[in-house]
Design an enzyme around this catalytic site. Structure first.
Site, mmCIF file in Angstrom:
data_model
loop_
_atom_site.group_PDB
_atom_site.id
_atom_site.type_symbol
_atom_site.label_atom_id
_atom_site.label_comp_id
_atom_site.label_asym_id
_atom_site.label_seq_id
_atom_site.Cartn_x
_atom_site.Cartn_y
_atom_site.Cartn_z
ATOM 1 N N CYS A 64 0.436 -4.504 -8.346
ATOM 2 C CA CYS A 64 0.528 -3.152 -7.745
ATOM 3 C C CYS A 64 2.255 -2.971 -7.309
ATOM 4 C CB CYS A 64 -0.280 -3.054 -6.441
ATOM 5 S SG CYS A 64 0.309 -1.790 -5.467
ATOM 6 N N CYS A 85 3.011 -3.237 -3.344
ATOM 7 C CA CYS A 85 2.523 -4.146 -2.526
ATOM 8 C C CYS A 85 3.682 -4.852 -1.895
ATOM 9 C CB CYS A 85 1.408 -4.803 -2.805
ATOM 10 S SG CYS A 85 -0.386 -4.248 -2.811
ATOM 11 N N HIS A 126 -3.119 -2.677 0.451
ATOM 12 C CA HIS A 126 -3.559 -1.973 -0.799
ATOM 13 C C HIS A 126 -4.655 -1.463 -0.698
ATOM 14 C CE1 HIS A 126 -3.066 -1.274 -5.116
ATOM 15 N NE2 HIS A 126 -4.380 -1.691 -5.320
ATOM 16 N N ASN A 156 0.045 12.923 -2.661
ATOM 17 C CA ASN A 156 -0.866 13.135 -3.614
ATOM 18 C C ASN A 156 -2.031 11.796 -3.568
ATOM 19 O OD1 ASN A 156 0.326 15.107 -4.975
ATOM 20 N ND2 ASN A 156 1.670 13.872 -6.277
ATOM 21 N N SER A 172 -0.740 7.960 -9.454
ATOM 22 C CA SER A 172 -1.039 6.757 -10.331
ATOM 23 C C SER A 172 -1.260 5.272 -9.754
ATOM 24 C CB SER A 172 0.343 6.945 -11.466
ATOM 25 O OG SER A 172 1.461 6.912 -10.536
ATOM 26 N N HIS A 221 -2.584 2.399 -3.947
ATOM 27 C CA HIS A 221 -1.869 2.071 -2.565
ATOM 28 C C HIS A 221 -1.561 3.100 -1.815
ATOM 29 C CE1 HIS A 221 0.389 -1.277 -0.619
ATOM 30 N NE2 HIS A 221 0.853 -0.245 -0.037
ATOM 31 N N HIS A 239 0.181 5.798 -0.295
ATOM 32 C CA HIS A 239 1.832 6.181 -0.210
ATOM 33 C C HIS A 239 1.925 7.714 -0.384
ATOM 34 C CE1 HIS A 239 1.069 6.253 -4.568
ATOM 35 N NE2 HIS A 239 1.994 7.211 -4.804
ATOM 36 N N GLN A 279 5.354 10.766 -0.858
ATOM 37 C CA GLN A 279 6.777 11.156 -1.487
ATOM 38 C C GLN A 279 7.537 11.969 -0.831
ATOM 39 O OE1 GLN A 279 7.082 11.181 -5.745
ATOM 40 N NE2 GLN A 279 4.627 11.297 -6.081
HETATM 41 O O1 LIG Z 1 5.610 10.923 -8.701
HETATM 42 P P1 LIG Z 1 4.219 10.523 -9.252
HETATM 43 O O2 LIG Z 1 3.203 10.120 -8.514
HETATM 44 O O3 LIG Z 1 4.271 9.453 -10.662
HETATM 45 O O4 LIG Z 1 3.618 11.747 -10.078
HETATM 46 C C1 LIG Z 1 2.794 12.655 -9.508
HETATM 47 O O5 LIG Z 1 3.382 13.622 -8.554
HETATM 48 C C2 LIG Z 1 4.532 14.258 -9.035
HETATM 49 C C3 LIG Z 1 4.911 15.280 -7.938
HETATM 50 O O6 LIG Z 1 4.031 15.994 -7.218
HETATM 51 C C4 LIG Z 1 4.078 15.331 -10.350
HETATM 52 O O7 LIG Z 1 5.271 15.953 -10.691
HETATM 53 C C5 LIG Z 1 3.571 14.646 -11.261
HETATM 54 O O8 LIG Z 1 3.084 15.305 -12.414
HETATM 55 C C6 LIG Z 1 2.211 13.799 -10.872
HETATM 56 O O9 LIG Z 1 1.742 12.807 -11.795
#
Ligand SMILES: O=P(O)(O)O[C@H]1O[C@H](CO)[C@@H](O)[C@H](O)[C@H]1O
Ligand SMILES: O=P(O)(O)O[C@H]1O[C@H](CO)[C@@H](O)[C@H](O)[C@H]1O
Lengths: 350, 350
Positions: A52, A55, A115, A155, A163, A166, A168, A170
């Protein structure tokens, strides 16, 4: 002829935060579903995963090595959608081909070194540390002259394009104010100008009276399914006192915020007894130097699931081309969320 | 310092049709993908499926029996999101809880009796019959005093929430003009008032000059990736002559429209050599009795795939809460689509 009844008849609802309308088709939830079923995610993960990139102690795609952090950890996204050093410039061909350079910063916030956890499985005290990081980041980025809006979001789940499991979130922070916060700025300012009060505080007062869309409340925060909710189990978390941004919360309010987050994410997991996917994000005062007295801090949760762990709502066709639409009423969704146990199903089983 | 370059630097693009901005992050397509992979759909289907509720002669969920149709077939959706007989009524609590009854009609259009075909696998003459049905439906529904907008669309593929692979589209027609066509009405009217010309015709003229976003053209129609495309391989099909709705097309133009549809859907299938998922929909003049001279008929295609048959673009987190965003440039997408063979991969292999 029958009397108009929002639990039976198709209708439109107005979203005062964006100024847009939503189509509601309550009777439509009866249709059988023969379409795509989602794959439930694996339920057990190790506390530490050597592969990961989030981690503690592991090496990331860009080559950097994570510190051995023991609560939260923030770093610049290795594949940032926003760059700080973009040369300024514009394109304008006949007013129809128009572009302008956009600069900013994208960061990742690890919520925990573990994780195998997610927000609902973390202690309220650990969630409180995540709230503190949101405050710090909002302050640090918001103070920069080249940053006029700080979007903090999460997300959760593969279904939401996440993806890495873990825990998290943004931050994408940028020079211009993005579309949704810009609409909310306009709508809140217009209401404030007309009534001299905050749109969302007046709204919370109405919801506390009506009760039907409330999910949870504590001393400082309320969780509800908004009257204009688009996603089946969409919710809105907001403070009961007028604050324009997260940095104005008192210590006690930050604890209450963490408690509300803990409560809601547990209810979500308990709804279909899975790790519940969603996108969630804070909306608050742009950091463009203006006071924005009309702004009221809030947190949106947009979860995609509709009927079960495997059947989601698709915002496609009509929704992409014409108008957002929902099948179950917000009142029904709130009733379901209200009725759920507030102990996480994994802990209840243990 | 470098010069601003839309193929390298993050920037915003303006969508003159909606008045909104898009965030473009060209460099971001380099990030590795470890997230959800889509399940490719089964490629072979029988020409007739006894369990399909759209095949000729079969019984539907509501109990009705389909006729033995041999080209197209239209019926009222058994689980319609819009009802014609909704009692009028409104809700208004403090200007913040607002609803109003919405009435309308929802229909299903079978494109072909053949369960195993899709638009790109049909003959242009058969696609022309689908165009004719769109014209008939637009005219019939649009003439009704209770219908002010007719939204014709197709959801293709399980990934787009389509629950049945039998080739079909839908119509949702209603009393009010939904959000997206309403925005396009405002923007096109403002441009027309300012310039005395159609926004989209001026735009097509620019694109025919620049060439970089063109995918295909014939005598009467143009297919292009719009400068402000949100979805990775989004396209726009539009007539070269100013027409406000599909009913104004001549016979020759309808044939050209069918040819353009045939060409584009074949390119899409050839891109990743699968039955390419998308939502597509016609935008045209509201049927509210006004002339809407500024309106220009067009067809949007919104396909979700980004990198391959199994990796899609997720419009989540930042996109849901802040602003639409894309990773590859429209110019790059157009170049890829332009370079594809115009014979369907299944036929080429046969
Ligand atoms: O940044 P990540 O987690 O790789 O990507 C994810 O979040 C982003 C922000 O919402 C989006 O634009 C991507 O399409 C999504 O796959
Ligand atoms: O009507 P269908 O094909 O059952 O349903 C599909 O298309 C509708 C219109 O775009 C959407 O509201 C649904 O979410 C989607 O699953």
């Amino acid at each position: 002829m029958a009397v108009f009844d929002t639990t039976e008849h198709s209708h439109r609802r107005y979203n005062p935060l964006t100024g847009e309308w939503l189509l509601v088709s309550p009777h439509r939830s009866k249709r059988p579903w023969q379409g795509q079923q989602e794959e439930p995610e694996a339920e057990t993960r190790p506390a530490y995963d050597p592969t990961c990139y989030l981690c503690p102690g592991n090496t990331r795609a860009g080559g950097a090595v994570n510190p051995s952090y023991d609560s939260t950890f923030v770093f610049d996204n290795d594949f940032a959608a926003l760059q700080a050093d973009v040369p300024q410039g514009t394109v304008n061909v006949g007013g129809l081909l128009r572009a302008e350079a956009e600069s900013g910063v994208a960061r990742v916030i690890c919520f925990s070194p573990r994780h195998d956890l997610t927000l609902p499985e973390m202690e309220p005290a650990a969630i409180r540390r995540v709230v503190d990081v949101w405050v710090e980041q909002y302050q640090e980025l918001g103070a920069r002259p080249d940053i006029n809006y700080v979007q903090i979001f999460e997300n959760k789940g593969f279904m939401m394009g996440c993806s890495n499991p873990h825990p998290h979130g943004q931050i994408w922070a940028q020079r211009t104010v993005p579309a949704d916060p810009a609409k909310e700025t306009v709508q809140q300012a217009a209401y404030f100008q007309e009534h001299g009060r905050s749109l969302l505080l007046d709204y919370v007062a109405l919801e506390l009276q009506e009760q039907t869309r409330l999910v949870y409340q504590n001393e400082h925060f309320v969780t509800l399914v908004p009257y204009w909710a688009t996603w089946p189990f969409e919710t809105l978390l907001l403070p009961r006192r007028h604050v324009t941004s997260i940095e104005q919360l008192t210590d006690a309010e930050k604890d209450s915020f963490a408690a509300a987050l803990h409560d809601l994410t547990i209810r979500y997991d308990n709804l279909f007894r899975i790790s519940f996917p969603y996108s969630a994000g804070l909306h608050q005062r742009p950091t463009d130097g203006q006071a924005h007295e009309s702004w009221h801090l809030h947190l949106h949760f947009y979860p995609p699931l509709l009927r079960s762990a495997t059947v989601r709502k698709f915002m496609v066709g009509y929704e992409m081309l014409a108008n957002p639409q929902r099948d179950i009423t917000p009142e029904w969704a709130a009733e379901r969320l209200r009725g759920l146990p507030t102990v996480h199903y994994k802990q209840a089983a243990a």
